[in-house]
Each structure stands twice: as C-alpha cells, then as structure tokens.
Design an enzyme around this catalytic site. Sequence first.
Site, PDB file in Angstrom:
ATOM      1  CE1 TYR A   1      -4.282   0.597  -0.659  1.00  0.00           C
ATOM      2  CE2 TYR A   1      -3.791   2.540   0.632  1.00  0.00           C
ATOM      3  CZ  TYR A   1      -4.597   1.868  -0.245  1.00  0.00           C
ATOM      4  OH  TYR A   1      -5.726   2.471  -0.726  1.00  0.00           O
ATOM      5  CG  LEU A   2       4.210   0.560  -2.502  1.00  0.00           C
ATOM      6  CD1 LEU A   2       4.979   0.454  -3.819  1.00  0.00           C
ATOM      7  CD2 LEU A   2       5.089   0.146  -1.327  1.00  0.00           C
TER       8      LEU A   2
ATOM      9  CG  HIS B   1       6.236   2.556   1.294  1.00  0.00           C
ATOM     10  ND1 HIS B   1       4.893   2.810   1.411  1.00  0.00           N
ATOM     11  CD2 HIS B   1       6.582   1.811   2.375  1.00  0.00           C
ATOM     12  CE1 HIS B   1       4.433   2.241   2.502  1.00  0.00           C
ATOM     13  NE2 HIS B   1       5.433   1.640   3.120  1.00  0.00           N
TER      14      HIS B   1
ATOM     15  NE  ARG C   1      -1.622   0.160  11.179  1.00  0.00           N
ATOM     16  CZ  ARG C   1      -0.452  -0.449  11.395  1.00  0.00           C
ATOM     17  NH1 ARG C   1       0.664   0.260  11.408  1.00  0.00           N
ATOM     18  NH2 ARG C   1      -0.386  -1.751  11.582  1.00  0.00           N
TER      19      ARG C   1
END
Length: 287
Positions: A32-33, A37, A187
Amino acid sequence: MIILSTIAELRKAVVNAKSSKQSIGLVPTMGYLHEGHLTLAKNAREENDVVVMSIFVNPTQFGPNEDFESYPRDLERDTKLAASVGVDYIFAPSVEEMYPHDGGIYIRAGRQAQTLCGASRPSHFDGVLQVVAKLFNLVQPDRAYFGQKDAQQVAIIQTMVRDYNFPVELRVVPVVREGDGLAKSSRNVYLSSIERMQAPVIQQALQIAKLELMDSGDVDQALAQATKIIEDNTAGKIDYLSILTYPDLKEVDENSDQILLAAAVYIGKTRLIDNLILSLKGERIHA
Ligand code: PAF
C-alpha cells in the site's frame, strides 16, 4: 520490473545479480505504497545496481487484536508505483511461502523493544526482526532502506545487524510528510475527514515539545505541553508521548546528545506514530 512470489525465483534473481557483481538495495515494505516508500525506493535506485522491494504484510508483527486482516493491500497499484521509481524486482510472497514451518526458531528483540510501541505491542518487534532477518538472508542486500518514521524499528534493526553481524548497510531516510505535516503512512487511509484534520496535531505537539526542550531543557514540561496540545485539539487518545535517548531508548539525562521525541496517538481507531530526532550536543536538559 519483475514480480516474484516464490523464494526460489527470488534466489535465482539474487544469484544472477551477485554473479555479475551487481550491488543490491532492498526496500522492505508491507505494501500500500505511499510517497515515504517511494522515497526509500528512489534512494535505493540511486545507490544500487539492482533494487528489490518486498511487499509482504507480515502476520508475525501483528498482535491478536490488531489490523492484520484489514491492513490495506493493493498489489496492482503498488506494482505500478514501484515501476515508476525504477524498482527491478517486487518480492511478494504468500504467508505460507515465508513461514512454511511452525514452532521453529524465533528472534527476540531486547531492551529497546520494551518501551514506546513495544510497551503496547509486546511481540511486534520480534515479528519485525523475524521477517527482516529472513529478507536479509534471502536478498543478501548490500544496503537496506528504512524510514525514520519508524524510529524505534530502525534502532532495533540496527542492534540486530550489529549483534548478529548481518553484512548489510542500513540506510535511514527522513520522514516524508503531507503538506500539513502529517507523516505519510499506509494507515492514513483509515482516517475519516474529521480525524484527518486532527491528525497533523501530533507533529505540531512534537514541535512544541522540541521548542520547550531546547528552551528550558525540562523534559517533564516539554511532555506536559505536548500532551495539552493533543488533548485540546484532537479527540485522540495518547498511547505514549516520550522523550528518550536515541538510538538506545533510555531515559535522558544531562549527558544525552541524540534525543527522540516520539508519540503514538489513537485518532479514532487509527493508531498513528510520529517522531522527531534532536541533537542536543552541549545543551543542558533535565528530566
Ligand atoms: O516498516 C514496515 O513496513 C515493516 O515493519 C517491515 C520493516 C517491512 C517489516 O515487515
């Protein structure tokens, strides 16, 4: 870019790279880049011949009541993003591929894991070390890239690398933030619009604590001010707000030079973490 889902495929790619003397950069992620990242991957791209990004939501670092099942996943989207920053290989194994054996050997994080996130997530860092050690052995990277947002994770992985002599250079990349200061996190997608408006207060509170610490040197006063900012401006519940030495994660005293100001706050049901690292060489502080 090539997507690998088995250890055999990954090992083949690694052997090929090593036999042609190519350096390997590893970017471990849970997918869930986001921009954070991608910044790690860009750094890896600049410094290595081959870039391997792992995308694996590691079950062993989640507690029984945590968000392993609901953790956001989107390999198709991640693949496009990783390709856009020049990743060569994505390693996206299944849980069975990574952990085919039960009841084996475990790594235990030490004293550094007993505070901050480790205090409320008791086996979290054992799980992180387990998967990171496996990835280091599988990929044999020359360099591995981690975000400073997870400052405690970085400190604990540094200790594992030192104590177990992993031949890898750890590269730590500064926190990447939204325009309003909120640290980027997978998140953040959990936040409602009201929660999203409150979330940057965590960073603001840490900045206030930093100013107080630099001004008065008083740790308790700095923590009290940060607590008040969060309580007055969010409906959040503070998990911890701490000022410790870094990377040892011990109580500060007048000889401390590198200091971590760290917070974990539940904004609604979402637990967000953030931190600042402060160099206090020559400044006087007291707890
Ligand atoms: O920081 C993370 O995303 C994870 O803890 C890591 C290092 C990829 C291990 O699962």
